[in-house]
Design an enzyme around this catalytic site. Sequence first.
Site, short mmCIF file in Angstrom:
data_model
loop_
_atom_site.label_atom_id
_atom_site.label_comp_id
_atom_site.label_asym_id
_atom_site.label_seq_id
_atom_site.Cartn_x
_atom_site.Cartn_y
_atom_site.Cartn_z
N ASP A 24 -19.61 -55.47 -7.82
CA ASP A 24 -18.39 -56.03 -8.43
C ASP A 24 -17.92 -57.24 -7.63
O ASP A 24 -17.58 -58.28 -8.20
CB ASP A 24 -17.25 -54.99 -8.42
N LYS A 37 -21.20 -58.31 -15.37
CA LYS A 37 -21.62 -57.37 -14.32
C LYS A 37 -21.90 -56.03 -14.99
O LYS A 37 -21.04 -55.45 -15.65
CB LYS A 37 -20.55 -57.24 -13.24
N GLY A 62 -25.82 -48.22 -8.35
CA GLY A 62 -25.41 -47.19 -7.40
C GLY A 62 -26.06 -45.83 -7.63
O GLY A 62 -26.66 -45.26 -6.71
C1 X2W Z 1 -23.47 -50.82 -3.70
C2 X2W Z 1 -24.39 -51.77 -4.43
C3 X2W Z 1 -24.73 -51.34 -5.82
C4 X2W Z 1 -23.54 -51.33 -6.75
C5 X2W Z 1 -24.20 -49.47 -3.42
O1 X2W Z 1 -24.89 -49.36 -2.43
O2 X2W Z 1 -24.07 -48.57 -4.26
C6 X2W Z 1 -22.10 -51.02 -1.68
O3 X2W Z 1 -21.45 -50.01 -1.92
P1 X2W Z 1 -22.78 -50.18 -9.07
O4 X2W Z 1 -23.67 -49.43 -9.97
O5 X2W Z 1 -22.19 -51.39 -9.66
O6 X2W Z 1 -21.75 -49.31 -8.38
N1 X2W Z 1 -23.08 -51.45 -2.48
C7 X2W Z 1 -21.81 -51.82 -0.45
O7 X2W Z 1 -22.49 -51.89 -6.51
O8 X2W Z 1 -23.80 -50.66 -7.89
#
Ligand code: X2W
Length: 286
Positions: free
Chosen positions: A186, A31, A67
């Site tokens: 994650d 991941k 994110g």
């Molecule tokens: C995350 C999905 C992306 C993610 C978001 O929208 O940021 C939720 O919070 P990282 O870079 O691994 O943090 N989804 C529900 O997890 O990205």
Amino acid sequence: MLDISNSIKAQVLNDALPYIQKYHDKIVVIKYGGNAMTSEELKNAVMSDIVLLSLVGIKAVLIHGGGPEINQMLQKVGIESKFVNGLRYTDKETAEIVRMVLAGKVNKELVALLEQHNGTALGLCGSDGKMLKVRKMKGDDDLGYVGEITDVDVKPIMDALNNGYIPVVATVATDSEGQVYNINADTAASRIASALGAENLILMTDIRGLLRDKDDETSLIPEVNVSEVPFLVKQGIISGGMIPKIECCVEAVRRGVQKTCIIDGRIPHSILIEILSNEGIGTLFK
Ligand code: X2W
């Protein structure tokens, strides 16, 4: 470039042999979080590591986040980013933007980078081949269209692996009405690794691992038995944003993944050090 003699190079390769043999034909889920995608150089190093794993016969599956990229795009269009316990509050419009950024941009960029390193990659998201079944996440807070995975169909990933592709997965999915759901990467990686019966789940982020003292990088805890986790939470050693991350590790181990680790994606070639040496890096949960 480090000047090392040919005999040392040969020794390094030879030392990797038992690990290559151990992981040959095994599935390793990596991941790659947005916080570890800090520079093009690092991203390239991560992609070349994954291509190398795949070429020595390890079935590498890349699940990515993004994110910070979502935050940037939301800012551009004037939507404020809101998080509740580490999860993004996702209204209808935000869900569309999350899909656009994760499945449209980050996913395709990573696929292209793997291709640049002469890997053969296939980009997928949770909707492709009905891979991830989702429903609205239940809980005390209403997070909008944040998805909870109810089922994983590993066929699209296995088909890709069995045809020599490195699957690259964006963690968005749609329900039967076509509504887009945003899934924490994650959590998705943990569920997908379990469903695949993966040997190893590696969460790459921007911290060394679990630290006994969060302000002291030398206080890294190299190994944790999942049964010790509640005690470490009580002691405050596992706190804040580490709690959900470590819950993903614990869940994966409970669901049969042999080894789960949190490693520092800012260290070049941390994946190779983790998988192909006895050094290990970061914190291992087992
Ligand atoms: C995350 C999905 C992306 C993610 C978001 O929208 O940021 C939720 O919070 P990282 O870079 O691994 O943090 N989804 C529900 O997890 O990205």
